[in-house]
Scaffold this active site. Structure first.
Site, PDB file in Angstrom:
ATOM      1  N   GLY A  82       3.583  26.386   6.134  1.00  0.00           N
ATOM      2  CA  GLY A  82       4.192  26.126   4.833  1.00  0.00           C
ATOM      3  C   GLY A  82       4.082  27.278   3.855  1.00  0.00           C
ATOM      4  N   TYR A  83       2.926  27.946   3.820  1.00  0.00           N
ATOM      5  CA  TYR A  83       2.759  29.024   2.840  1.00  0.00           C
ATOM      6  C   TYR A  83       3.434  30.308   3.296  1.00  0.00           C
ATOM      7  CZ  TYR A  83      -0.132  25.688   0.533  1.00  0.00           C
ATOM      8  OH  TYR A  83      -0.561  24.545  -0.094  1.00  0.00           O
ATOM      9  N   CYS A  84       3.488  30.540   4.592  1.00  0.00           N
ATOM     10  CA  CYS A  84       4.310  31.651   5.101  1.00  0.00           C
ATOM     11  C   CYS A  84       5.773  31.405   4.743  1.00  0.00           C
ATOM     12  CB  CYS A  84       4.148  31.784   6.611  1.00  0.00           C
ATOM     13  SG  CYS A  84       2.520  32.357   7.139  1.00  0.00           S
TER      14      CYS A  84
END
Length: 283
Positions: free
Chosen positions: A146-148
Site C-alpha cells: 500500500g505505501y509503495c
C-alpha cells in the site's frame, strides 16, 4: 553518436544493469548511488565513460549538487533515469510511521526533486529525456504494498502533469513500469511486525507466497534493461511503457474495472450540476 545518461540508484537492480550496459556500448553514464564503492569495478573498466557521485535522493541539497555537478562535468546529459527506490512490505496497519515517511521521501519526493533539479539544464539545452521508473503498482494495487503504491501512484500523477508542461521545451518524459522481476529488490524490502489479524486476509496470502517462494517473478531483468535502452534509441517518448506480461495484464484489468465503475456513476455525476451549467471548462 554516444548518449549521456544520469541514473539514480545504480548499486543494484535496473540501475546497475543499465550502468553495466551503457558504457560497454560507448555511452557515458553519470551514476549516483548511496555507496560509490559499489561501482568501483565498473569505473576501473570504463574510466571516463563512468562518472560517479554519492546521492541520497531524500537530501534535497545533495540532489541539486549531484545534478549540477554531473551537467558541469559532462556538458550535456541526454537521458535522466529516476530509478532510486525504497520498498516496504507490510499491510497498511502494520507499517511504522518511519517506514511510511521513508518510502514517501524516497519514491515520491526524491523522484520529484531529481526531476526538478534536472529541468533547468534540460530546458537550457532544449532537448532531453526523463525516464521515471515506476511499477505495475503505479496503476494497480497488491496487498502489503500500500505505501509503495501511494508513492508510485503519486509520482505517476506528477509525471503526467510534468510531461505536458515540459514537452514544449523538447523534453520527453516516460513512466517505465516493470512488473515482478528477480532483481534483488524483493530481498531488500523492509517488513514490519506481523499482525495475526491479517493472517487470513489477502495480505496474509501474499506474505506466505513471497515467504515460500510461490510468488511469481516472470520477467527477465536483462530484457527489461534492453527494452529501456531500445526505447531511448528509437527516439519515441510514450507517456508510459509497461514491461512484463503481469504489468500489461494487471494494469489493463484494473483500467477496465475502473472505467466500468466510473461509467456506472454517470447519472449521479451529472445530477449535481447547476440547472444551467453553461460551458464546462473542467481540466
Amino acid at each position: 553518436m554516444p548518449t549521456t545518461w544520469f541514473i539514480t540508484g545504480t548499486s543494484s537492480g535496473f540501475g546497475r544493469l543499465l550502468t553495466e550496459r551503457l558504457p560497454a556500448r560507448g555511452d557515458r553514464v553519470a551514476a549516483t548511488l548511496g555507496r560509490t564503492g559499489a561501482l568501483e569495478d565498473l569505473r576501473a573498466e570504463y574510466g571516463e565513460r563512468l562518472w560517479l557521485a554519492r546521492l541520497d535522493v531524500t537530501d534535497i541539497g545533495q540532489v541539486h549538487r549531484a545534478v549540477d555537478e554531473a551537467f558541469k562535468a559532462l556538458g550535456t546529459i541526454d537521458v535522466v533515469v529516476d530509478n532510486a527506490g525504497y520498498g516496504v512490505f507490510a499491510s497498511v496497519e502494520e507499517a511504522t510511521d518511519e517506514q511510511i515517511r521513508r518510502v514517501t521521501d524516497t519514491n515520491l519526493l526524491g523522484s520529484i526533486h531529481v526531476i526538478r533539479a534536472a529541468l533547468p539544464h534540460l530546458r537550457a539545452q532544449r532537448h532531453g529525456r526523463i525516464l521515471q521508473v515506476s511499477t505495475a503498482g503505479g496503476q494497480t494495487g497488491y496487498p502489503n504494498f500500500g505505501y509503495c503504491h501511494a508513492s508510485k501512484w503519486g509520482i505517476e500523477g506528477f509525471c503526467e502533469t510534468a510531461a505536458r508542461e515540459i514537452a514544449p521545451f523538447g523534453i520527453g518524459l516516460t513512466i517505465v513500469e516493470p512488473g515482478a522481476t528477480p532483481t534483488g529488490f524483493g530481498s531488500s524490502l523492509e517488513t514490519a511486525p506481523v499482525m495475526p489479524e491479517y493472517d487470513g486476509t489477502p495480505a496474509g496470502e501474499v506474505r506466505r507466497a513471497i515467504t515460500t517462494g510461490a510468488f511469481n517473478l516472470p520477467n527477465d531483468p536483462q530484457k527489461i534493461a534492453n527494452a529501456v535502452i531500445d526505447l531511448v534509441d528509437s527516439g519515441a517518448a510514450p507517456l508510459r511503457l509497461p514491461l512484463g506480461s503481469d504489468t500489461y495484464d494487471d494494469v489493463r484489468a484494473s483500467l477496465v474495472a475502473r472505467l466500468a465503475e466510473h461509467d456506472s456513476h454517470r447519472d449521479v455525476a451529472y445530477s449535481v450540476e447547476k440547472d444551467d451549467p453553461g460551458n464546462r471548462n473542467l481540466p
